[in-house]
Each structure stands twice: as C-alpha cells, then as structure tokens.
Design a protein around this motif. Structure first.
Motif, PDB file in Angstrom:
ATOM      1  N   ARG A   1     -29.113  17.977  80.740  1.00 14.52           N
ATOM      2  CA  ARG A   1     -28.553  19.323  80.673  1.00 14.52           C
ATOM      3  C   ARG A   1     -27.829  19.516  79.350  1.00 14.52           C
ATOM      4  O   ARG A   1     -27.419  18.544  78.699  1.00 14.52           O
ATOM      5  CB  ARG A   1     -27.579  19.581  81.822  1.00 14.52           C
ATOM      6  N   THR A   2     -27.657  20.767  78.963  1.00 16.76           N
ATOM      7  CA  THR A   2     -26.789  21.055  77.820  1.00 16.76           C
ATOM      8  C   THR A   2     -25.340  20.832  78.244  1.00 16.76           C
ATOM      9  O   THR A   2     -25.000  20.969  79.422  1.00 16.76           O
ATOM     10  CB  THR A   2     -26.968  22.510  77.356  1.00 16.76           C
ATOM     11  N   ASN A   3     -24.529  20.484  77.289  1.00 17.03           N
ATOM     12  CA  ASN A   3     -23.123  20.180  77.574  1.00 17.03           C
ATOM     13  C   ASN A   3     -22.266  21.407  77.268  1.00 17.03           C
ATOM     14  O   ASN A   3     -22.263  21.909  76.154  1.00 17.03           O
ATOM     15  CB  ASN A   3     -22.653  18.990  76.738  1.00 17.03           C
ATOM     16  N   ARG A   4     -21.572  21.910  78.301  1.00 18.08           N
ATOM     17  CA  ARG A   4     -20.687  23.061  78.136  1.00 18.08           C
ATOM     18  C   ARG A   4     -19.329  22.717  78.732  1.00 18.08           C
ATOM     19  O   ARG A   4     -19.234  21.905  79.650  1.00 18.08           O
ATOM     20  CB  ARG A   4     -21.263  24.291  78.849  1.00 18.08           C
ATOM     21  N   PRO A   5     -18.256  23.313  78.213  1.00 20.14           N
ATOM     22  CA  PRO A   5     -16.920  23.035  78.763  1.00 20.14           C
ATOM     23  C   PRO A   5     -16.861  23.314  80.253  1.00 20.14           C
ATOM     24  O   PRO A   5     -17.276  24.379  80.716  1.00 20.14           O
ATOM     25  CB  PRO A   5     -16.019  24.004  77.979  1.00 20.14           C
ATOM     26  N   LEU A   6     -16.399  22.331  81.010  1.00 23.82           N
ATOM     27  CA  LEU A   6     -16.272  22.406  82.464  1.00 23.82           C
ATOM     28  C   LEU A   6     -17.616  22.615  83.156  1.00 23.82           C
ATOM     29  O   LEU A   6     -17.675  22.937  84.345  1.00 23.82           O
ATOM     30  CB  LEU A   6     -15.314  23.531  82.867  1.00 23.82           C
TER      31      LEU A   6
ATOM     32  N   ALA B   1     -31.607  19.459  74.072  1.00 22.81           N
ATOM     33  CA  ALA B   1     -30.371  19.980  74.655  1.00 22.81           C
ATOM     34  C   ALA B   1     -29.305  20.268  73.607  1.00 22.81           C
ATOM     35  O   ALA B   1     -28.316  20.949  73.902  1.00 22.81           O
ATOM     36  CB  ALA B   1     -29.822  18.992  75.681  1.00 22.81           C
ATOM     37  N   GLY B   2     -29.485  19.742  72.418  1.00 27.20           N
ATOM     38  CA  GLY B   2     -28.541  20.033  71.346  1.00 27.20           C
ATOM     39  C   GLY B   2     -27.400  19.037  71.271  1.00 27.20           C
ATOM     40  O   GLY B   2     -27.513  17.882  71.689  1.00 27.20           O
ATOM     41  N   ARG B   3     -26.272  19.506  70.803  1.00 21.90           N
ATOM     42  CA  ARG B   3     -25.120  18.645  70.533  1.00 21.90           C
ATOM     43  C   ARG B   3     -24.517  18.117  71.833  1.00 21.90           C
ATOM     44  O   ARG B   3     -24.289  18.850  72.769  1.00 21.90           O
ATOM     45  CB  ARG B   3     -24.075  19.430  69.737  1.00 21.90           C
ATOM     46  N   ALA B   4     -24.282  16.799  71.873  1.00 18.23           N
ATOM     47  CA  ALA B   4     -23.636  16.117  72.998  1.00 18.23           C
ATOM     48  C   ALA B   4     -24.295  16.472  74.332  1.00 18.23           C
ATOM     49  O   ALA B   4     -23.640  17.040  75.225  1.00 18.23           O
ATOM     50  CB  ALA B   4     -22.143  16.436  73.032  1.00 18.23           C
ATOM     51  N   PRO B   5     -25.569  16.169  74.503  1.00 23.93           N
ATOM     52  CA  PRO B   5     -26.233  16.499  75.772  1.00 23.93           C
ATOM     53  C   PRO B   5     -25.649  15.694  76.928  1.00 23.93           C
ATOM     54  O   PRO B   5     -25.043  14.637  76.749  1.00 23.93           O
ATOM     55  CB  PRO B   5     -27.694  16.107  75.506  1.00 23.93           C
ATOM     56  N   LYS B   6     -25.852  16.211  78.129  1.00 24.36           N
ATOM     57  CA  LYS B   6     -25.311  15.573  79.319  1.00 24.36           C
ATOM     58  C   LYS B   6     -26.452  15.094  80.204  1.00 24.36           C
ATOM     59  O   LYS B   6     -27.423  15.809  80.434  1.00 24.36           O
ATOM     60  CB  LYS B   6     -24.454  16.573  80.096  1.00 24.36           C
ATOM     61  N   THR B   7     -26.344  13.862  80.705  1.00 22.23           N
ATOM     62  CA  THR B   7     -27.324  13.346  81.659  1.00 22.23           C
ATOM     63  C   THR B   7     -26.658  13.244  83.033  1.00 22.23           C
ATOM     64  O   THR B   7     -25.510  12.797  83.144  1.00 22.23           O
ATOM     65  CB  THR B   7     -27.861  11.967  81.250  1.00 22.23           C
ATOM     66  N   VAL B   8     -27.393  13.697  84.054  1.00 20.06           N
ATOM     67  CA  VAL B   8     -26.918  13.624  85.436  1.00 20.06           C
ATOM     68  C   VAL B   8     -27.753  12.569  86.148  1.00 20.06           C
ATOM     69  O   VAL B   8     -28.977  12.669  86.216  1.00 20.06           O
ATOM     70  CB  VAL B   8     -27.055  14.985  86.150  1.00 20.06           C
TER      71      VAL B   8
END
Length: 239
Positions: free
Chosen positions: A139-144, A211-218
């Motif tokens: 996922r893309t990384n977004r605040p909260l 996903a761009g900058r600082a992507p998030k993996t779940v």
C-alpha cells in the motif's frame, strides 16, 4: 409472454441459414408468412402466448420440410420442485439419525476435483504439507493510514514453491480455491522472519516502487480450511 417459442424459432432460422443459399428463399417466404400469422391472430383476439406457440410449431415443420430431415426438439432443463428438494433434505436427516449409516467422504469432493486445475492441486498439496504461508499487500504510506491506496494484494511465493506451471496465475488459482471453500485468507501473521523472503521478490519490489516514497507492506497469511485439510487427506497423495 413466454419467449421460449421465439427463441426456438430464432434457432430454427439459424439452422436453415446454415443450410446454404437455397434456403434463403424459404426464409423470406417464412418471414412473410410469420408476419401475416401474427396480424391474423391478433385481429382474431388470440393471446400473444398462443400465437408464439403456434409460430414455433409452424417454423419447426417448415424447417424440416426445407432440410428434408427432422429437427430435434430443444433440450429442457429439469429443475427440482420445492417438494423434491424437501424430500431430499428429509432423506439427509433420516441418514443422520441412522447409526448404521457410514459416509466415507463428503459428497462434494467428486465435484470439486472436476473444478480444479493441475496447478491448483499442486498448491493444495503444498499447503497440506507445509502449512500456512505468508502473503503481503503493498500500500501507499499515508499519515495514520488515511487515504492509503492498495497497490498489490496477496503477493506470495506459493506458486513458485508449489511448482506450478503458470506462476502468473497463482492469485487466480488461490481465488478459485477460496471459492471452493478449501483455503482462507487470514489477517494473522505467520513467523515474521518468513516475510523477509517474500518482500524481496521482484513482483513485491515492483509494487513497492509503484507505491512511491516509504511504501507500506501489510502482512497476512493463507491457510487450508478444515474442509480443505480433509479434502487433501482424502483426495490427494501427500507422500
């Protein structure tokens, strides 16, 4: 108005058309006759259903004359009535109360085997022997987490490790196995160290780059259901 006679008539016209140019004249004359029959029937006060039924019979007779051979009637699909279904349900309950009745395996297993590909059988055998497997969503990384966008879901090494022939179809295979009730997608993690190997795979890295900058993996996992475990033990050679 029932449209089954109309569908039958359309099918008969296609049969006649496939017979060649010589049938074209017959089709034209039949079309004219059909239109006249509808007008006469409506003028005489006939119901649309009776007119459609008569047209189906007329068309069948005309096609048989044009082709010189009988046309088989369309197959009809049998649908069980509510009473028949209730009788089958009552028989199941009777068997459940019969202490002498022995059911060797679930009756759905035979049907399920007919709905599996060879690659899907390999995946089932792999899960039966090796247990739950790690998967990741990117996922893309977004605040909260607000506004986070899913880039890729269900990325794993299951296809490669199971030795499937078409690795690119792994997610489609897993979706079919889930549809059949053989596997389930869990939000729970397996051993965290096992995700490191998955996260360095090319498709995961490509999704993270997208996903761009600082992507998030779940991190998630895939398991056999109890139904799937019994299916594998019953239907697949696991040695």
């Amino acid at each position: 108005m029932s449209n089954s006679p109309i569908r039958e008539g359309a099918g008969l016209l296609r049969i006649a058309a496939n017979a060649g140019w010589s049938t074209a004249q017959w089709m034209w004359s039949t079309t004219v006759h059909t239109g006249a029959r509808v007008v006469r029937g409506l003028a005489a006060g006939e119901s649309p259903a009776s007119i459609a039924g008569a047209l189906g019979a007329d068309l069948r007779s005309s096609v048989e004359t044009a082709l010189g051979s009988p046309v088989p009637p369309p197959a009809t699909e049998h649908r069980s009535s509510a009473a028949e279904l209730r009788a089958r349900g009552a028989e199941l309950l009777r068997r459940s109360a019969d202490v002498h009745f022995v059911e060797d395996m679930h009756p759905a297993y035979e049907r399920i085997l007919g709905e599996l590909t060879p690659d899907e059988a390999r995946i089932l055998r792999f899960l039966a022997k090796e247990g739950a497997q790690p998967t990741v969503d990117v996922r893309t990384n977004r605040p909260l987490g607000i506004g986070s966008e899913l880039i890729e879901a269900g990325l794993s090494m299951i296809g490669r490790q199971a030795g499937v022939r078409h690795v690119s179809r792994t997610n489609a295979y897993l979706n079919n196995l889930f549809r059949l009730g053989l596997i389930w997608f869990s939000r729970e993690e397996v051993d965290p160290s096992r995700y490191q190997v998955v996260e360095v795979q090319p498709e995961v890295q490509a999704a993270m780059a997208k996903a761009g900058r600082a992507p998030k993996t779940v991190r998630r996992s895939i398991h056999l259901t109890p139904f799937g475990e019994d299916f594998c033990e019953t239907c697949l050679p696991l040695d």
